[in-house]
Write an enzyme that holds these catalytic residues in place. Structure first.
Site, PDB file in Angstrom:
ATOM      1  CG  HIS A   1      30.628  24.496  10.534  1.00  0.00           C
ATOM      2  ND1 HIS A   1      29.204  23.814  10.609  1.00  0.00           N
ATOM      3  CD2 HIS A   1      31.286  23.257  11.020  1.00  0.00           C
ATOM      4  CE1 HIS A   1      29.121  22.855  11.435  1.00  0.00           C
ATOM      5  NE2 HIS A   1      30.284  22.332  11.607  1.00  0.00           N
TER       6      HIS A   1
ATOM      7  NE  ARG B   1      33.471  51.960  35.715  1.00  0.00           N
ATOM      8  CZ  ARG B   1      32.868  51.437  34.591  1.00  0.00           C
ATOM      9  NH1 ARG B   1      32.649  50.377  34.457  1.00  0.00           N
ATOM     10  NH2 ARG B   1      32.866  52.354  33.717  1.00  0.00           N
TER      11      ARG B   1
ATOM     12  N   PRO C   1      36.714  33.858  22.337  1.00  0.00           N
ATOM     13  CG  PRO C   1      37.123  34.562  19.950  1.00  0.00           C
ATOM     14  CD  PRO C   1      35.937  34.041  21.023  1.00  0.00           C
ATOM     15  CD  GLU C   2      39.669  35.807  27.769  1.00  0.00           C
ATOM     16  OE1 GLU C   2      40.203  36.776  28.287  1.00  0.00           O
ATOM     17  OE2 GLU C   2      39.091  34.770  28.381  1.00  0.00           O
TER      18      GLU C   2
ATOM     19  NE  ARG D   1      30.336  26.282  19.784  1.00  0.00           N
ATOM     20  CZ  ARG D   1      30.955  26.443  20.738  1.00  0.00           C
ATOM     21  NH1 ARG D   1      30.952  27.233  21.683  1.00  0.00           N
ATOM     22  NH2 ARG D   1      32.069  25.729  21.217  1.00  0.00           N
TER      23      ARG D   1
END
Ligand SMILES: [Zn+2]
Length: 286
Positions: free
Chosen positions: A95, A161, A2-3, A115
């Protein structure tokens, strides 16, 4: 993973339905969900018992709840973690890993994780950029939706960078919250290729891609986030529907919404990058 928008959806639900309540008991149904807690389930329960949830907060993809003793409960959603607010008499999810009960009998907070890459950890907090955050979040940069996000400082940091643009976008230490999906969408909106060297980008280019990231994540949030396998859900188990608004991500061989060229997919860090070969010119190799 998820973002930012998907995590923010969960944060809002926790803020609306769990903040202000006091933990009376903690039940750990699977030890993997508390493996980041040095003392395991017993330590998590001891740290949370009697604590009131003060605020639900987020930086980038990190989500936590401030507790009334200055510590925090950090939620790692991992690949498939869900925080659900459920009536206590609702049958357990298959779960279900951790359950927090509150004294008021209204509902309980459940951590469900198919998971088991995710988990819950009670942690200390420390100062980071002028605010208290969980210790594991101290090195994480502010995200573009944070009111204190400093766009010009981020633009400068990117240009210093020696890396490629998409790698810089995914690095959570300068700017957080942008993952693979929204990086591809932001790059497409800014018409920049993922392999552009950051050191050779102009300030307006970097500004453009960061503003695009902010814009696309704001739009996704308004639609409840993006859901690919029905695992990213809000605290009531509902999925977002931004997936249908994605321009390039997951759309290999479909026409670019801007120019009609077939979207391409390239391998990128064990994942994929989706991009338009017309709108996003490949940089010449130095
Ligand atoms: Zn195009």
């Amino acid at each position: 993973m998820p973002e930012l928008p998907e995590v923010e959806v969960v944060r809002r639900g926790v803020a609306d339905h769990a903040v202000g309540r006091t933990v009376t008991s903690v039940e750990v149904l699977h030890p993997r969900a508390v493996r980041r807690q040095p003392g395991g389930a017993a330590e998590l329960a001891a740290r949370l018992a009697g604590r009131t949830l003060v605020a639900a907060r987020r930086r980038g993809k990190f989500l936590w709840v401030d507790l009334d003793d200055g510590t925090a409960l950090l939620a790692h959603l991992g690949m498939s973690g869900q925080l659900l607010v459920q009536p206590g008499d609702r049958p357990d999810e298959k779960h279900l890993r951790v359950r927090l009960r509150f004294g008021d009998d209204r509902s309980e907070l459940r951590f469900v994780d198919q998971r088991t890459f995710g988990g819950l950890t009670a942690v200390d907090t420390a100062d980071s950029d002028g605010e208290r955050v969980p210790v594991p979040v101290v090195h994480i940069g502010r995200d573009p939706l944070d009111p204190s996000f400093d766009l010009e400082a981020a633009v400068g940091a990117y240009r210093r960078r020696r890396t490629e643009l998409k790698r810089a976008l995914l690095d959570q230490t300068v700017v957080s919250g942008i993952g693979n999906i929204y990086a591809d969408e932001a790059l497409w909106r800014a018409r920049l290729h993922s392999l552009r060297p950051t050191a050779r980008l102009t300030r307006p280019d970097v500004r453009k891609v960061l503003l695009a990231a902010s814009e696309v994540m704001t739009e996704a949030l308004a639609q409840g986030g993006t859901s690919f396998d029905a695992l990213y859900v809000d605290v009531h188990g509902e999925s977002g529907y931004f997936e249908r608004s994605l321009a390039v991500y997951g759309r290999e061989d479909e026409p670019c919404p801007r120019c009609g060229t077939a979207i391409r997919r390239s391998a990128f860090m064990n994942r994929s990058s989706f991009w338009c070969p017309t709108c996003q010119r490949v940089p010449r190799r130095a």
